[in-house]
Design an enzyme around this catalytic site. Sequence first.
Site, PDB file in Angstrom:
ATOM      1  N   SER A 165       0.792  -1.141   0.062  1.00 27.06           N
ATOM      2  CA  SER A 165       0.005   0.035  -0.196  1.00 27.06           C
ATOM      3  C   SER A 165       0.940   1.108  -0.042  1.00 27.06           C
ATOM      4  O   SER A 165       1.733   1.474   0.983  1.00 27.06           O
ATOM      5  CB  SER A 165      -1.015  -0.138   1.414  1.00 27.06           C
ATOM      6  OG  SER A 165      -1.464   1.306   1.358  1.00 27.06           O
ATOM      7  N   HIS A 189      -1.016  -1.305  -4.435  1.00 26.33           N
ATOM      8  CA  HIS A 189      -2.392  -0.987  -3.875  1.00 26.33           C
ATOM      9  C   HIS A 189      -2.495   0.429  -3.213  1.00 26.33           C
ATOM     10  O   HIS A 189      -1.694   0.975  -2.667  1.00 26.33           O
ATOM     11  CB  HIS A 189      -2.655  -1.918  -2.396  1.00 26.33           C
ATOM     12  CG  HIS A 189      -3.956  -1.796  -1.693  1.00 26.33           C
ATOM     13  ND1 HIS A 189      -4.926  -2.501  -1.972  1.00 26.33           N
ATOM     14  CD2 HIS A 189      -4.181  -0.942  -0.599  1.00 26.33           C
ATOM     15  CE1 HIS A 189      -5.894  -2.107  -1.236  1.00 26.33           C
ATOM     16  NE2 HIS A 189      -5.397  -1.271  -0.299  1.00 26.33           N
ATOM     17  N   ASP A 221      -4.836   3.673  -2.090  1.00 24.94           N
ATOM     18  CA  ASP A 221      -5.889   3.870  -1.145  1.00 24.94           C
ATOM     19  C   ASP A 221      -6.462   5.357  -1.514  1.00 24.94           C
ATOM     20  O   ASP A 221      -5.824   6.261  -1.217  1.00 24.94           O
ATOM     21  CB  ASP A 221      -5.500   3.803   0.261  1.00 24.94           C
ATOM     22  CG  ASP A 221      -5.027   2.294   0.595  1.00 24.94           C
ATOM     23  OD1 ASP A 221      -6.018   1.488   0.648  1.00 24.94           O
ATOM     24  OD2 ASP A 221      -3.929   2.052   1.112  1.00 24.94           O
ATOM     25  N   MET A 262      -9.068   8.050  -0.513  1.00 25.93           N
ATOM     26  CA  MET A 262     -10.108   8.509   0.717  1.00 25.93           C
ATOM     27  C   MET A 262     -10.568   9.891   0.581  1.00 25.93           C
ATOM     28  O   MET A 262      -9.790  10.845   0.062  1.00 25.93           O
ATOM     29  CB  MET A 262      -9.351   8.587   2.028  1.00 25.93           C
ATOM     30  CG  MET A 262      -8.483   7.282   2.493  1.00 25.93           C
ATOM     31  SD  MET A 262      -7.482   7.393   3.860  1.00 25.93           S
ATOM     32  CE  MET A 262      -6.686   5.940   3.640  1.00 25.93           C
ATOM     33  N   HIS A 313      -8.275   0.987  -4.255  1.00 23.20           N
ATOM     34  CA  HIS A 313      -9.189   0.843  -3.057  1.00 23.20           C
ATOM     35  C   HIS A 313      -9.832   2.233  -2.732  1.00 23.20           C
ATOM     36  O   HIS A 313      -9.361   3.012  -2.385  1.00 23.20           O
ATOM     37  CB  HIS A 313      -8.395   0.368  -1.921  1.00 23.20           C
ATOM     38  CG  HIS A 313      -9.251   0.150  -0.619  1.00 23.20           C
ATOM     39  ND1 HIS A 313      -8.483   0.074   0.822  1.00 23.20           N
ATOM     40  CD2 HIS A 313     -10.652  -0.026  -0.312  1.00 23.20           C
ATOM     41  CE1 HIS A 313      -9.538  -0.192   1.601  1.00 23.20           C
ATOM     42  NE2 HIS A 313     -10.688  -0.031   0.840  1.00 23.20           N
ATOM     43  N   MET A 347     -12.200   4.406  -0.855  1.00 20.90           N
ATOM     44  CA  MET A 347     -12.877   4.540   0.453  1.00 20.90           C
ATOM     45  C   MET A 347     -13.624   5.947   0.332  1.00 20.90           C
ATOM     46  O   MET A 347     -13.345   6.908   0.855  1.00 20.90           O
ATOM     47  CB  MET A 347     -12.129   4.645   1.604  1.00 20.90           C
ATOM     48  CG  MET A 347     -11.269   3.232   1.892  1.00 20.90           C
ATOM     49  SD  MET A 347      -9.920   3.312   2.696  1.00 20.90           S
ATOM     50  CE  MET A 347      -8.753   3.340   1.292  1.00 20.90           C
ATOM     51  N   MET A 382     -11.501  -5.751   5.258  1.00 23.47           N
ATOM     52  CA  MET A 382     -10.802  -4.997   6.054  1.00 23.47           C
ATOM     53  C   MET A 382     -10.313  -5.526   7.490  1.00 23.47           C
ATOM     54  O   MET A 382     -11.329  -5.973   8.258  1.00 23.47           O
ATOM     55  CB  MET A 382     -11.437  -3.607   6.325  1.00 23.47           C
ATOM     56  CG  MET A 382     -11.774  -2.689   4.837  1.00 23.47           C
ATOM     57  SD  MET A 382      -9.993  -2.341   4.033  1.00 23.47           S
ATOM     58  CE  MET A 382      -9.318  -1.428   5.386  1.00 23.47           C
ATOM     59  N   ASP A 432      -6.504  -6.446   4.427  1.00 23.56           N
ATOM     60  CA  ASP A 432      -5.985  -5.051   4.278  1.00 23.56           C
ATOM     61  C   ASP A 432      -6.118  -4.363   5.824  1.00 23.56           C
ATOM     62  O   ASP A 432      -7.175  -4.179   6.340  1.00 23.56           O
ATOM     63  CB  ASP A 432      -6.792  -4.179   3.399  1.00 23.56           C
ATOM     64  CG  ASP A 432      -6.215  -2.744   3.324  1.00 23.56           C
ATOM     65  OD1 ASP A 432      -5.157  -2.437   3.491  1.00 23.56           O
ATOM     66  OD2 ASP A 432      -6.810  -2.027   2.317  1.00 23.56           O
TER      67      ASP A 432
HETATM   68  C1  DX5 Z   1      -6.405   1.668   5.669  1.00 26.21           C
HETATM   69  C2  DX5 Z   1      -6.186   1.210   3.997  1.00 26.21           C
HETATM   70  C3  DX5 Z   1      -4.742   0.372   3.978  1.00 26.21           C
HETATM   71  C4  DX5 Z   1      -3.542   0.745   4.735  1.00 26.21           C
HETATM   72  C5  DX5 Z   1      -2.878  -0.097   5.267  1.00 26.21           C
HETATM   73  O1  DX5 Z   1      -7.620   2.251   5.393  1.00 26.21           O
HETATM   74  O2  DX5 Z   1      -6.871   0.758   3.120  1.00 26.21           O
HETATM   75  O3  DX5 Z   1      -4.440   0.019   2.523  1.00 26.21           O
HETATM   76  O4  DX5 Z   1      -2.842   1.595   3.685  1.00 26.21           O
HETATM   77  O5  DX5 Z   1      -1.847   0.116   6.183  1.00 26.21           O
HETATM   78  P1  DX5 Z   1      -1.140  -0.624   6.953  1.00 26.21           P
HETATM   79  O6  DX5 Z   1      -0.551  -1.887   6.441  1.00 26.21           O
HETATM   80  O7  DX5 Z   1      -0.139   0.135   7.709  1.00 26.21           O
HETATM   81  O8  DX5 Z   1      -2.134  -1.155   8.078  1.00 26.21           O
HETATM   82 ZN    ZN Z   2      -6.281  -0.373   1.242  1.00 26.55          ZN
END
Ligand code: DX5
Ligand code: ZN
Length: 215
Positions: A7, A32, A34, A36, A65, A67, A136, A174
Amino acid sequence: MPIIAPSLLASDFLQLQRECDMLNASEADWYHLDVMDGRFVPNISFGLPVIARIKEASTKPLDVHLMIEEPGKYAADFKLAGADHLTVHYEACPHLHRNVQQIKNLGMKAGVAINPHTPVQLLQDILPDLDLVLIMSVNPGFGGQQFIPQSLVKINMLRQRIDQQGLSTLIEVDGGITEKNAAEVLKAGAHALVAGTTIFGNPDPQAVIHNLKHL
Ligand code: DX5
Ligand code: ZN
């Protein structure tokens, strides 16, 4: 062998080219990414223009991903930016079936993510349509959180359903994955591991990727 999806949320954004070169030369399978929106989750990360630049540097599939609320509004834009997999949240999609079909019609692999409190049973009727389920194992929004142990039960239950139905849906997990707990997560039935802090917080990220890949 598990699929490893680092990620980039935990990467050095000032050095994205270097981080991409590192990942390209590593045993990582997917990037990956993310996204948000500060509404579905209480944090804002990065979006389309950043992903489009990462696409130019990456030699591997982009596993995006989302969010965000109303992901259907942006699915075509994420395809244009270079997303290969697009994962939306069950909790953000009152018309999930429509969102999944849209993603597939755009030519991307379709994923659905579920928060820690969402039972895997709720995916029963959409499961055959999914390329991947993202379980998650922390509450989404931030990197560096602790793995929630109940996730193992969910992974196991989902894997049984997938196998019983002879589906090829992948289970991706994740949040809070470390070199210590990754073997347990795989044993429970995960196919793909997302890891941010564990990889990018280590002085030798390629070695961590190697270790996860060869558990
Ligand atoms: C959290 C993300 C993850 C995050 C994971 O909301 O979806 O992908 O980057 O990070 P670690 O591996 O540090 O928990
Ligand atoms: Zn993620």
